[in-house]
Design an enzyme around this catalytic site. Structure first.
Site, mmCIF file in Angstrom:
data_model
loop_
_atom_site.group_PDB
_atom_site.id
_atom_site.type_symbol
_atom_site.label_atom_id
_atom_site.label_comp_id
_atom_site.label_asym_id
_atom_site.label_seq_id
_atom_site.Cartn_x
_atom_site.Cartn_y
_atom_site.Cartn_z
ATOM 1 N N CYS A 194 14.142 10.650 6.500
ATOM 2 C CA CYS A 194 14.256 10.105 7.858
ATOM 3 C C CYS A 194 15.672 10.286 8.387
ATOM 4 O O CYS A 194 15.864 10.506 9.567
ATOM 5 C CB CYS A 194 13.829 8.641 7.880
ATOM 6 S SG CYS A 194 14.712 7.629 6.683
ATOM 7 N N LYS A 243 0.848 -1.201 0.000
ATOM 8 C CA LYS A 243 0.000 0.000 0.000
ATOM 9 C C LYS A 243 0.881 1.247 0.000
ATOM 10 O O LYS A 243 1.561 1.538 0.985
ATOM 11 C CB LYS A 243 -0.869 0.034 1.260
ATOM 12 C CG LYS A 243 -1.850 1.191 1.240
ATOM 13 C CD LYS A 243 -2.530 1.396 2.591
ATOM 14 C CE LYS A 243 -1.773 2.373 3.463
ATOM 15 N NZ LYS A 243 -1.693 3.731 2.914
ATOM 16 N N GLU A 266 11.133 15.738 15.615
ATOM 17 C CA GLU A 266 11.531 15.530 14.213
ATOM 18 C C GLU A 266 10.789 16.561 13.361
ATOM 19 O O GLU A 266 9.562 16.521 13.266
ATOM 20 C CB GLU A 266 11.143 14.113 13.771
ATOM 21 C CG GLU A 266 11.564 13.823 12.349
ATOM 22 C CD GLU A 266 11.068 12.472 11.814
ATOM 23 O OE1 GLU A 266 9.944 12.062 12.130
ATOM 24 O OE2 GLU A 266 11.834 11.844 11.063
ATOM 25 N N GLU A 324 10.588 0.714 9.991
ATOM 26 C CA GLU A 324 11.591 1.775 9.757
ATOM 27 C C GLU A 324 10.889 3.093 10.061
ATOM 28 O O GLU A 324 9.989 3.499 9.325
ATOM 29 C CB GLU A 324 12.074 1.745 8.302
ATOM 30 C CG GLU A 324 12.853 0.501 7.926
ATOM 31 C CD GLU A 324 14.187 0.376 8.632
ATOM 32 O OE1 GLU A 324 14.615 1.337 9.308
ATOM 33 O OE2 GLU A 324 14.797 -0.692 8.521
HETATM 34 P P1 NAD Z 1 2.830 7.880 8.323
HETATM 35 O O1 NAD Z 1 3.181 7.011 9.456
HETATM 36 O O2 NAD Z 1 1.828 8.942 8.500
HETATM 37 O O3 NAD Z 1 2.297 7.023 7.086
HETATM 38 C C1 NAD Z 1 3.043 5.969 6.511
HETATM 39 C C2 NAD Z 1 2.096 4.972 5.880
HETATM 40 O O4 NAD Z 1 1.288 4.377 6.909
HETATM 41 C C3 NAD Z 1 1.135 5.550 4.862
HETATM 42 O O5 NAD Z 1 1.006 4.635 3.787
HETATM 43 C C4 NAD Z 1 -0.172 5.646 5.651
HETATM 44 O O6 NAD Z 1 -1.312 5.584 4.818
HETATM 45 C C5 NAD Z 1 -0.082 4.420 6.536
HETATM 46 N N1 NAD Z 1 -0.863 4.486 7.777
HETATM 47 C C6 NAD Z 1 -1.344 5.575 8.431
HETATM 48 N N2 NAD Z 1 -1.973 5.212 9.569
HETATM 49 C C7 NAD Z 1 -1.888 3.858 9.653
HETATM 50 C C8 NAD Z 1 -2.293 2.880 10.622
HETATM 51 N N3 NAD Z 1 -2.947 3.236 11.732
HETATM 52 N N4 NAD Z 1 -2.002 1.587 10.396
HETATM 53 C C9 NAD Z 1 -1.317 1.211 9.288
HETATM 54 N N5 NAD Z 1 -0.896 2.081 8.339
HETATM 55 C C10 NAD Z 1 -1.170 3.392 8.516
HETATM 56 O O7 NAD Z 1 4.228 8.443 7.829
HETATM 57 P P2 NAD Z 1 4.494 9.548 6.720
HETATM 58 O O8 NAD Z 1 4.039 10.859 7.284
HETATM 59 O O9 NAD Z 1 3.942 9.065 5.420
HETATM 60 O O10 NAD Z 1 6.079 9.523 6.602
HETATM 61 C C11 NAD Z 1 6.908 10.346 7.366
HETATM 62 C C12 NAD Z 1 7.572 9.565 8.477
HETATM 63 O O11 NAD Z 1 8.225 8.425 7.952
HETATM 64 C C13 NAD Z 1 8.652 10.343 9.194
HETATM 65 O O12 NAD Z 1 8.551 10.166 10.587
HETATM 66 C C14 NAD Z 1 9.942 9.721 8.693
HETATM 67 O O13 NAD Z 1 11.042 9.879 9.537
HETATM 68 C C15 NAD Z 1 9.529 8.310 8.514
HETATM 69 N N6 NAD Z 1 10.417 7.612 7.562
HETATM 70 C C16 NAD Z 1 11.281 6.664 8.054
HETATM 71 C C17 NAD Z 1 12.163 6.030 7.201
HETATM 72 C C18 NAD Z 1 13.126 4.976 7.701
HETATM 73 O O14 NAD Z 1 13.636 4.218 6.894
HETATM 74 N N7 NAD Z 1 13.396 4.876 8.985
HETATM 75 C C19 NAD Z 1 12.158 6.346 5.856
HETATM 76 C C20 NAD Z 1 11.269 7.303 5.394
HETATM 77 C C21 NAD Z 1 10.390 7.924 6.272
#
Ligand code: NAD
Length: 475
Positions: A276, A169, A374, A242
């Site tokens: 990230c 997804k 962050e 991650e």
């Molecule tokens: P997010 O957690 O809001 O969303 C990520 C994904 O999770 C999306 O596809 C979203 O639709 C889905 N999602 C939302 N709520 C959910 C739930 N309750 N259950 C399951 N899935 C759900 O994150 P974002 O805002 O899209 O991304 C930014 C964050 O990602 C930042 O904190 C960043 O640091 C982190 N990030 C981490 C890495 C890493 O490798 N460590 C890499 C990239 C981004």
């Protein structure tokens, strides 16, 4: 009418008849529509992945490698179209979008060389004792919006290489390039092995809780990661998370400000800071603080904030409205508290597009929200330190533990400090370099498990031990 991008289920491009809009963050115009999936489509995708798993789990290394190389080839051959599409949905400048697309093709090729060899624990007259890795089954992949293509590929490829099948997804904000790749690979991988479905955030918990999914691999925020862990607990799904980071960069007094200013700038501002592993706190030794902070602020003047599809843009918009408002709120909090800005913070963005000016803060306190949280935006707090022990303690004073960097002329000193940082990755004199062959994962609340390398591949497998008692003659 805007282009409609379909989902990939069981080898076919399909839609639900219900559509969600995707917006270009540079101008807030709708640039595409994708299917809004719910439980029924998820069940269909999981059933396809389950059926395909019966065959795919028995596939040879060569068959898996061929599928992943086909994915790599499809991305590379269509790179031009894909990077433009990626910029239009994500906002990052063309050069960075190109980097992500070719990076995804490269990662697919590199990871398709990985295999987990069988280990012979004992082989003598009495016993043959084998340790092999077997695929966990159907994987649910959930991806964020900052590197949508790279994150999708780094879940799909190791899943296939391990013998798993996947239902992925994308983020509802950035599904377009991923669905275009889905279309390109639909007839290049066996039907049902890779399924890509789109939906709102509410589709996420349905994936996490689905009884016929065996493992979740997730990249996104720490807050969502915790919900995933809870959701996966019901049937003890395997999980890889991650998550977020608040990475510290430490600049020692022997670093030449003229040589590091530009590199430090980009360690914070690539992808408008929405990385990230971006440097989100920069600690500079007091002996060079004034010179280096001035050099970074001076360099910042040469960088253009704007539409990523326009030539010359260095920093694009924030990807979505919610994140845009969050970054502005952190900047406002810094202003309200009277912290000093070297750039940014002084003008209100106006017009369409989620643009935030390059924002560099001059020595805000450690407990400022803009330092402790962050930011995930074009924000760089510069802070002064005077001793190594002090800066190590300050760098480690975080619930996050993703990555960090040390900048110094003395490599041994850099390593000595790196070994004291509580993070999964530490760079000396560079930033953001990840190898497809080294494990990448967060300590503390930055993650659970790892991606990349054999360590990452293992996460898609169970250990299985088979013993043959050779000297026990039972017939
Ligand atoms: P997010 O957690 O809001 O969303 C990520 C994904 O999770 C999306 O596809 C979203 O639709 C889905 N999602 C939302 N709520 C959910 C739930 N309750 N259950 C399951 N899935 C759900 O994150 P974002 O805002 O899209 O991304 C930014 C964050 O990602 C930042 O904190 C960043 O640091 C982190 N990030 C981490 C890495 C890493 O490798 N460590 C890499 C990239 C981004």
């Amino acid at each position: 009418m805007v282009t409609q991008y379909k989902n990939l289920i069981n080898g076919k491009m399909v839609d639900t008849g219900e559509w969600m809009d995707v917006v270009n963050p540079a101008n807030e115009e709708v640039i595409g529509q994708v299917p809004a999936c719910g439980e029924a489509q998820l069940d269909e995708a999981v059933a396809a992945a389950r059926a395909a798993f019966k065959t795919w789990k028995k596939s040879t290394f060569e068959e898996r490698q061929a599928a992943c190389m086909a994915i790599s080839g499809a991305i590379k051959e269509n790179a031009d179209e894909l990077f433009r599409l990626l910029t239009s949905e994500q906002g990052k400048p063309h050069a960075q979008a190109k980097g992500e697309i070719f990076g995804a093709a490269g990662i697919s090729a590199a990871q398709s060389t990985l295999q987990l060899e069988e280990e012979i624990i004992q082989d003598d007259d009495t016993r043959l004792h084998r340790h092999r890795r077997v695929p966990v089954g159907v994987v649910g992949g959930i991806v964020p919006w900052n590197f949508p293509v790279m994150m999708a590929i780094q879940k799909i490829v190791p899943a296939l290489m391990a013998g798993c099948t996947i239902v992925l997804k994308p983020s509802p904000f950035t599904p377009l390039a991923t669905l275009r790749i889905a279309e390109l690979i639909a007839d290049k991988v066996p039907a049902g092995t890779v399924n890509i479905i789109t939906g709102e955030d509410s589709l996420g918990p349905l994936i996490t809780g689905h009884p016929d999914i065996d493992k979740i691999t997730f990249t996104g925020s720490t807050a969502t990661g915790k919900k995933i862990m809870e959701g996966a607990a019901g049937d003890l799904k395997r999980i890889t998370l991650e998550l977020g980071g608040n990475d510290a960069s430490i600049v020692l007094p022997d670093a030449d400000p003229k040589k590091v200013a530009e590199q430090l700038f980009w360690s914070s501002f690539q992808n408008a800071g929405q990385v990230c592993i971006a440097a989100k706190r920069v600690y500079i030794h007091e002996d060079i603080y004034d010179e280096l902070s001035a050099a970074i602020a001076e360099y910042a003047k040469s960088v253009v904030v704007g539409d990523g599809s326009e030539q010359g843009t260095g920093v694009g918009p924030i990807q979505n409205k919610k994140q845009y408002e969050r970054v502005l709120e952190l900047i406002q909090d810094a202003k309200d508290n009277g912290y000093k800005f070297l750039t940014g913070g002084d003008k209100d963005p106006s017009g369409s597009g989620y643009y935030v000016p390059i924002t560099i803060l001059d020595n805000p306190p450690e407990d400022a929200r803009i330092v402790a949280e962050e930011q995930f935006g074009p924000v760089m707090p510069l802070m002064k330190f005077s001793s190594e022990d002090e800066v190590i303690e300050r760098a480690n004073n975080s619930d996050y533990g993703l990555a960090g960097a040390v900048w110094t002329a003395d490599h041994d000193k850099g390593v000595e400090i790196a070994e004291q940082l509580e993070t999964g990755t530490v760079w000396i004199n560079e930033f953001m370099h990840l190898s497809p062959f080294a494990p990448f994962g967060g300590h503390k609340q930055s993650g659970f498990g790892a991606e990349y390398g054999k360590e990452g591949l293992k996460e898609f497998t169970y250990p299985q031990v088979i013993t043959v008692k050779k000297d026990n003659v039972v017939a």
